[in-house]
Motif scaffolding. Sequence first.
Motif, PDB file in Angstrom:
ATOM      1  N   PHE A  85      92.857  66.575  16.216  1.00  0.00           N
ATOM      2  CA  PHE A  85      92.035  65.105  16.048  1.00  0.00           C
ATOM      3  C   PHE A  85      92.152  64.491  17.452  1.00  0.00           C
ATOM      4  O   PHE A  85      91.367  63.644  18.014  1.00  0.00           O
ATOM      5  N   ALA A  86      93.414  64.789  18.222  1.00  0.00           N
ATOM      6  CA  ALA A  86      93.512  64.226  19.515  1.00  0.00           C
ATOM      7  C   ALA A  86      92.508  64.687  20.520  1.00  0.00           C
ATOM      8  O   ALA A  86      92.334  63.994  21.567  1.00  0.00           O
ATOM      9  N   HIS A  87      91.870  65.552  20.339  1.00  0.00           N
ATOM     10  CA  HIS A  87      90.897  66.262  21.257  1.00  0.00           C
ATOM     11  C   HIS A  87      89.343  66.181  20.569  1.00  0.00           C
ATOM     12  O   HIS A  87      88.385  66.879  21.005  1.00  0.00           O
ATOM     13  N   THR A  88      89.239  65.320  19.581  1.00  0.00           N
ATOM     14  CA  THR A  88      87.851  65.287  18.840  1.00  0.00           C
ATOM     15  C   THR A  88      87.563  63.706  18.695  1.00  0.00           C
ATOM     16  O   THR A  88      88.200  62.890  18.926  1.00  0.00           O
ATOM     17  N   THR A  89      86.184  63.587  18.897  1.00  0.00           N
ATOM     18  CA  THR A  89      85.589  62.486  18.799  1.00  0.00           C
ATOM     19  C   THR A  89      84.648  62.726  17.416  1.00  0.00           C
ATOM     20  O   THR A  89      83.709  63.685  17.488  1.00  0.00           O
ATOM     21  N   ILE A  90      84.602  61.716  16.701  1.00  0.00           N
ATOM     22  CA  ILE A  90      83.853  61.738  15.388  1.00  0.00           C
ATOM     23  C   ILE A  90      82.734  60.494  15.808  1.00  0.00           C
ATOM     24  O   ILE A  90      83.366  59.582  15.810  1.00  0.00           O
ATOM     25  N   VAL A  91      81.671  60.787  15.575  1.00  0.00           N
ATOM     26  CA  VAL A  91      80.315  59.771  15.583  1.00  0.00           C
ATOM     27  C   VAL A  91      79.827  59.458  14.391  1.00  0.00           C
ATOM     28  O   VAL A  91      79.341  60.489  13.874  1.00  0.00           O
ATOM     29  N   GLY A 151      88.702  59.136  16.814  1.00  0.00           N
ATOM     30  CA  GLY A 151      89.013  60.049  17.595  1.00  0.00           C
ATOM     31  C   GLY A 151      90.428  59.799  18.651  1.00  0.00           C
ATOM     32  O   GLY A 151      90.586  58.574  18.636  1.00  0.00           O
ATOM     33  N   GLY A 152      90.993  60.724  18.905  1.00  0.00           N
ATOM     34  CA  GLY A 152      92.348  60.496  19.524  1.00  0.00           C
ATOM     35  C   GLY A 152      92.133  59.975  21.094  1.00  0.00           C
ATOM     36  O   GLY A 152      93.168  58.927  21.173  1.00  0.00           O
ATOM     37  N   ARG A 153      90.950  59.885  21.608  1.00  0.00           N
ATOM     38  CA  ARG A 153      91.096  59.419  23.095  1.00  0.00           C
ATOM     39  C   ARG A 153      90.001  57.924  22.896  1.00  0.00           C
ATOM     40  O   ARG A 153      89.849  57.485  23.939  1.00  0.00           O
ATOM     41  N   VAL A 154      89.516  57.673  21.700  1.00  0.00           N
ATOM     42  CA  VAL A 154      88.593  56.539  21.585  1.00  0.00           C
ATOM     43  C   VAL A 154      89.511  55.466  21.676  1.00  0.00           C
ATOM     44  O   VAL A 154      90.811  55.009  21.354  1.00  0.00           O
ATOM     45  N   ALA A 155      89.011  54.572  22.396  1.00  0.00           N
ATOM     46  CA  ALA A 155      89.633  53.054  23.052  1.00  0.00           C
ATOM     47  C   ALA A 155      89.501  52.206  21.726  1.00  0.00           C
ATOM     48  O   ALA A 155      88.569  51.293  21.695  1.00  0.00           O
ATOM     49  N   GLY A 156      90.023  52.268  20.668  1.00  0.00           N
ATOM     50  CA  GLY A 156      89.812  51.803  19.494  1.00  0.00           C
ATOM     51  C   GLY A 156      90.598  50.443  19.048  1.00  0.00           C
ATOM     52  O   GLY A 156      91.068  49.898  19.980  1.00  0.00           O
ATOM     53  N   GLY A 157      90.402  50.098  17.851  1.00  0.00           N
ATOM     54  CA  GLY A 157      90.629  48.605  17.557  1.00  0.00           C
ATOM     55  C   GLY A 157      90.048  47.558  18.092  1.00  0.00           C
ATOM     56  O   GLY A 157      90.291  46.380  17.977  1.00  0.00           O
ATOM     57  N   LYS A 158      88.616  47.823  18.423  1.00  0.00           N
ATOM     58  CA  LYS A 158      87.665  46.853  18.966  1.00  0.00           C
ATOM     59  C   LYS A 158      86.299  46.979  18.548  1.00  0.00           C
ATOM     60  O   LYS A 158      85.869  48.253  18.039  1.00  0.00           O
ATOM     61  N   ASP A 194      89.310  78.518  13.703  1.00  0.00           N
ATOM     62  CA  ASP A 194      88.368  79.063  14.592  1.00  0.00           C
ATOM     63  C   ASP A 194      88.258  78.110  15.810  1.00  0.00           C
ATOM     64  O   ASP A 194      87.122  77.469  15.632  1.00  0.00           O
ATOM     65  N   PRO A 195      89.156  77.888  16.842  1.00  0.00           N
ATOM     66  CA  PRO A 195      88.998  77.190  17.953  1.00  0.00           C
ATOM     67  C   PRO A 195      87.613  77.339  18.540  1.00  0.00           C
ATOM     68  O   PRO A 195      87.370  76.514  19.642  1.00  0.00           O
ATOM     69  N   ARG A 196      86.922  78.382  18.508  1.00  0.00           N
ATOM     70  CA  ARG A 196      85.708  78.424  19.207  1.00  0.00           C
ATOM     71  C   ARG A 196      84.598  77.444  18.653  1.00  0.00           C
ATOM     72  O   ARG A 196      83.531  77.253  19.263  1.00  0.00           O
ATOM     73  N   SER A 236      89.963  77.134  26.008  1.00  0.00           N
ATOM     74  CA  SER A 236      89.925  75.907  26.724  1.00  0.00           C
ATOM     75  C   SER A 236      88.422  75.476  26.994  1.00  0.00           C
ATOM     76  O   SER A 236      88.364  74.031  26.928  1.00  0.00           O
ATOM     77  N   ALA A 237      87.453  76.127  27.016  1.00  0.00           N
ATOM     78  CA  ALA A 237      86.163  75.674  26.996  1.00  0.00           C
ATOM     79  C   ALA A 237      85.845  74.832  25.907  1.00  0.00           C
ATOM     80  O   ALA A 237      84.541  73.861  25.911  1.00  0.00           O
ATOM     81  N   THR A 238      86.199  75.115  24.906  1.00  0.00           N
ATOM     82  CA  THR A 238      85.827  74.611  23.392  1.00  0.00           C
ATOM     83  C   THR A 238      87.063  73.646  22.661  1.00  0.00           C
ATOM     84  O   THR A 238      86.966  73.258  21.740  1.00  0.00           O
ATOM     85  N   ARG A 239      88.047  73.216  23.585  1.00  0.00           N
ATOM     86  CA  ARG A 239      89.008  72.281  23.142  1.00  0.00           C
ATOM     87  C   ARG A 239      88.530  71.045  22.830  1.00  0.00           C
ATOM     88  O   ARG A 239      89.107  70.491  21.775  1.00  0.00           O
ATOM     89  N   GLN A 240      87.654  70.344  23.398  1.00  0.00           N
ATOM     90  CA  GLN A 240      87.324  69.014  23.066  1.00  0.00           C
ATOM     91  C   GLN A 240      86.018  69.233  22.089  1.00  0.00           C
ATOM     92  O   GLN A 240      85.123  69.783  22.124  1.00  0.00           O
ATOM     93  N   LYS A 241      86.308  68.430  20.947  1.00  0.00           N
ATOM     94  CA  LYS A 241      85.259  68.746  19.898  1.00  0.00           C
ATOM     95  C   LYS A 241      84.535  67.442  19.685  1.00  0.00           C
ATOM     96  O   LYS A 241      84.979  66.255  20.013  1.00  0.00           O
ATOM     97  N   LEU A 242      83.312  67.707  19.161  1.00  0.00           N
ATOM     98  CA  LEU A 242      82.466  66.618  18.755  1.00  0.00           C
ATOM     99  C   LEU A 242      82.033  66.898  17.112  1.00  0.00           C
ATOM    100  O   LEU A 242      81.436  67.929  17.015  1.00  0.00           O
ATOM    101  N   ILE A 243      82.098  65.825  16.379  1.00  0.00           N
ATOM    102  CA  ILE A 243      81.649  65.827  14.945  1.00  0.00           C
ATOM    103  C   ILE A 243      80.577  64.441  14.905  1.00  0.00           C
ATOM    104  O   ILE A 243      81.060  63.468  15.105  1.00  0.00           O
ATOM    105  N   VAL A 244      79.342  64.941  14.521  1.00  0.00           N
ATOM    106  CA  VAL A 244      78.511  63.842  14.227  1.00  0.00           C
ATOM    107  C   VAL A 244      78.024  63.585  12.893  1.00  0.00           C
ATOM    108  O   VAL A 244      77.771  64.749  11.967  1.00  0.00           O
TER     109      VAL A 244
END
Length: 410
Positions: free
Chosen positions: A305-311, A340-347, A257-259, A31-39
């Motif tokens: 991907f729903a829990h990931t943000t790519i910058v 990402g899945g939660r990005v308010a995209g299309g803008k 590996d979800p860690r 749970s602590a590592t569920r939200q992912k970030l890729i830069v």
Amino acid sequence: MQRRDFLSSMALGASLLVPVGRSAWAASGDSATRQKLIVVMLRGAVDGLNVVAPVGDPNYRRLRPSIGLELPGAEGGALDLDGYFGLHPALAPLLPLWQQKQLAFVHASGSPDDSRSHFDAQIYMETATPGRKSTPDGWMNRLVAALPGESTASRAMSIGPLMPRILSGDAPAINLPNGAGGTRADALDRPAVGAVFDQLYGGHARFGRAYGEGRVAHKEVMQAAMSQEMQAADNGAPLPNGFPDDAARLAGLMRSDPRMQVAFIALGGWDTHANQGAATGQLANRLAPLGLGLATLAQRLGPMFAHTTIVVMSEFGRTARQNGNAGTDHGHGNAMWLLGGRVAGGKVYGDWQGVGDDALNEGRDLPVTTDFRSVLAQVAERHLGLPDKQLARLFPDMPRKAPGFQLFQA
């Protein structure tokens, strides 16, 4: 010899590097590592004005008579985004993410420092302290140290030839080479060789902890790489060389590996001083595998991907006016990408002031109207859940003025 040098001199160093400092955290729940970030960092200053082109502004084609994109629908035309901005056609694989509102851009963004030195500007972007070269650690390393919960040594990962500045610091991080070699077994995976090194360094007063952390991290990566899910996804067929291949491999590792929570990849080749091209040419040839790789990454992450943000970011932009060599020179403002899945995209977000002569910074390039740290702060706060106190440590000199837009869905 420093611990970092010691690790890199061993066979382990071919596949990972654990920075000095805090010991690897113990394994915990997912749970602590569920939200992912890729830069993804585009070294060399990508031309944001041809990535997200203001084709609706007549000044754009005036400034770029031979390298500017045509209007949507024309031969060599941009892909329509909102009637004013158009996406470079080489990035067509990303258009479905835009249409699904999972891709957004922040235009005229970047570092407030006016350096046009690649070396200096990249340091400022990686440490998130513009104008200050002495910062000892990268903002992604500080981020890992601030994230809640416990983790293993593989919580943060870089793919590339060397550990980048952005992940340098006290928190542990892994560095994998580009290509399939990054997940191949090394000499220490041979039981006899590993046993000898364990005996030599396992209890070493100075190097024992670093050695142990490196062994644990390597084991985690190898276990993820050998998972049935990752092998099935490849289906025996090699992906195209370069970034799409690394992106698919990274997605497989993170799913296995979800860690693994934080990852960084740098790509070069964006310094287009001459023969940049428009819809085709040098820049298009760089953007095509980038777009394919990002689309591959999103697809291969699957439900994650729903829990990931790519910058996607670059050290600065390029001049609005093409130069005499049909290219562009070092500029200032650029476009940041968020997927990402939660990005308010299309803008296309940001304080956009156009590319008229009176709107350009120093009469030559986009101004920076959105500090890149305010974008990253939203990622850290709204996606990764860091409180204000932690944000102040993560971005110590960031102006406290909010950018005026929200990049994530409520």
